[in-house]
Design a protein around this motif. Sequence first.
Motif, short mmCIF file in Angstrom:
data_model
loop_
_atom_site.label_atom_id
_atom_site.label_comp_id
_atom_site.label_asym_id
_atom_site.label_seq_id
_atom_site.Cartn_x
_atom_site.Cartn_y
_atom_site.Cartn_z
N MET A 1 0.85 -1.23 0.01
CA MET A 1 0.07 -0.05 0.00
C MET A 1 0.84 1.15 -0.13
SD MET A 1 -2.85 1.11 2.60
CE MET A 1 -1.99 1.09 3.95
N LYS A 2 0.52 2.14 -0.92
CA LYS A 2 1.49 3.63 -1.20
C LYS A 2 0.25 4.54 -0.78
CE LYS A 2 3.23 4.34 -4.88
NZ LYS A 2 4.34 4.50 -6.05
N MET A 3 0.76 5.67 -0.19
CA MET A 3 -0.12 6.69 0.17
C MET A 3 0.65 7.97 -0.22
SD MET A 3 -2.36 5.96 3.72
CE MET A 3 -0.99 5.80 4.64
N ILE A 4 -0.02 8.99 -1.11
CA ILE A 4 1.05 10.17 -1.64
C ILE A 4 -0.07 11.35 -1.31
CG2 ILE A 4 2.02 11.33 -3.45
CD1 ILE A 4 2.41 8.52 -4.62
N LEU A 5 0.28 12.34 -0.79
CA LEU A 5 -0.29 13.71 -0.20
C LEU A 5 0.35 14.67 -1.08
CD1 LEU A 5 -2.25 15.14 1.18
CD2 LEU A 5 -0.44 15.58 2.91
N MET A 6 -0.26 15.36 -2.03
CA MET A 6 0.33 16.27 -3.10
C MET A 6 -0.47 17.68 -2.51
SD MET A 6 1.30 14.15 -6.25
CE MET A 6 -0.35 13.82 -6.55
N GLY A 7 0.20 18.72 -2.72
CA GLY A 7 -0.60 20.07 -3.00
C GLY A 7 -0.01 20.97 -3.90
N ASN A 8 -0.90 21.50 -4.87
CA ASN A 8 -0.48 22.37 -6.00
C ASN A 8 -1.13 23.80 -5.49
OD1 ASN A 8 0.33 20.47 -8.36
ND2 ASN A 8 -1.15 19.44 -7.40
N TRP A 27 -5.29 29.17 -7.99
CA TRP A 27 -5.96 27.96 -7.84
C TRP A 27 -5.10 27.06 -7.02
CZ3 TRP A 27 -10.05 25.39 -8.68
CH2 TRP A 27 -10.19 23.99 -8.77
N LEU A 28 -5.63 26.60 -5.82
CA LEU A 28 -4.85 25.77 -4.83
C LEU A 28 -5.68 24.70 -4.88
CD1 LEU A 28 -2.96 25.53 -2.42
CD2 LEU A 28 -4.67 26.41 -1.03
N LEU A 29 -4.77 23.55 -5.09
CA LEU A 29 -5.43 22.28 -5.10
C LEU A 29 -4.45 21.15 -4.27
CD1 LEU A 29 -7.37 20.12 -6.62
CD2 LEU A 29 -5.46 19.83 -8.38
N VAL A 43 -8.52 11.65 -3.98
CA VAL A 43 -9.36 12.54 -3.77
C VAL A 43 -8.68 13.91 -3.57
CG1 VAL A 43 -10.48 13.56 -1.49
CG2 VAL A 43 -10.40 11.10 -1.91
N GLU A 44 -9.52 14.85 -4.43
CA GLU A 44 -8.99 16.30 -4.73
C GLU A 44 -9.91 17.22 -4.24
OE1 GLU A 44 -7.15 16.07 -9.06
OE2 GLU A 44 -8.96 14.99 -9.07
N LEU A 45 -9.16 18.15 -3.41
CA LEU A 45 -9.72 19.61 -2.90
C LEU A 45 -9.38 20.64 -3.52
CD1 LEU A 45 -10.18 18.36 0.99
CD2 LEU A 45 -11.93 18.27 -0.82
N GLY A 46 -10.00 21.62 -3.84
CA GLY A 46 -9.42 22.54 -4.63
C GLY A 46 -10.16 23.85 -4.50
N HIS A 47 -9.69 25.26 -4.40
CA HIS A 47 -10.22 26.37 -4.35
C HIS A 47 -9.64 27.43 -5.25
CE1 HIS A 47 -12.63 29.64 -2.53
NE2 HIS A 47 -11.46 30.12 -2.34
N ARG A 48 -10.31 28.08 -6.11
CA ARG A 48 -9.80 29.04 -6.99
C ARG A 48 -10.67 30.42 -7.11
NH1 ARG A 48 -10.73 27.83 -13.47
NH2 ARG A 48 -12.96 28.71 -13.08
N ARG A 49 -9.93 31.29 -6.90
CA ARG A 49 -10.31 32.52 -7.03
C ARG A 49 -10.03 33.52 -8.05
NH1 ARG A 49 -11.22 34.05 -1.43
NH2 ARG A 49 -11.26 36.38 -1.81
N GLY A 212 3.49 25.60 -8.29
CA GLY A 212 4.53 24.86 -7.32
C GLY A 212 3.70 23.43 -6.78
N LEU A 213 4.44 22.43 -6.64
CA LEU A 213 3.87 21.30 -6.32
C LEU A 213 4.67 20.80 -5.00
CD1 LEU A 213 2.42 18.78 -6.69
CD2 LEU A 213 4.06 17.78 -8.18
N TYR A 214 4.02 20.14 -4.11
CA TYR A 214 4.77 19.93 -2.95
C TYR A 214 4.01 18.43 -2.86
CZ TYR A 214 5.93 18.74 1.82
OH TYR A 214 6.59 18.05 2.95
N GLU A 215 4.88 17.33 -2.92
CA GLU A 215 4.70 16.08 -2.75
C GLU A 215 5.40 15.33 -1.60
OE1 GLU A 215 6.23 12.85 -5.70
OE2 GLU A 215 4.13 13.08 -6.33
#
Length: 219
Positions: A1-8, A27-29, A43-49, A212-215
């Motif tokens: 099992m592999k879990m990855i948390l990413m933020g864009n 755009w924050l995702l 699962v994706e959560l996003g917010h755009r202004r 920018g991407l954080y993984e």
Amino acid sequence: MKMILMGNLFLYCVVCFGQDKYTTNTWLLSQFRLDFKRHLHVVELGHRRQDSFLNNHRQSLFRYTWSYQANSKRTGFGGGIASFIHERKGPRGLETEIRPFLQVTQLFPLKNKQFQLRFRNEFRFFDGSTKDQNRMRLQVLFSHSLISEFNTKLVYLSEWFYICGNLKPWEWRGGISIQQKVSENWKIGAGYIYQNNESGGIRNIHIVQISGLYELLLK
């Protein structure tokens, strides 16, 4: 099992040529991926202004995708559901779109390159509207290592949209971007996207973006 948390974090400017119109977007995702045997859950959560300084339009996103991976995880069959909440100033106020979808993906890994196809059939249901849509999408993604010593990657994207029942059913977008890995967890990038929107009120849309991407890998 592999879990990855990413933020864009995407910052981009949208220019609509021939319309004397442009908008700025932030755009924050965030994305959580769980790879368990042959089952991939995303699962994706996003917010755009949009027009951040004027605060005219805000959009929130929730999307869940499940995929069964076959053929050494090169082929995926699955689907999911997405929810978009649009908040605008003025009489339109709050609008909601529900978007269930089915999709098939195929990955062709090559040496220092990656070629991927994705076909998605999505059904768009709009709050308070009878103009629901059945939209089909075909996406082609190609990436390759530009400077392997510096972890630099070039990515090409092309996607076709077909809206069933529309008088002008076709839309298309394509773009190119460059990504640079700057540390174990961070990547930065810049790119350009052109979108031809035959079915909408604005036909030619040009998008310039930086990201920018954080993984983080959770085992």
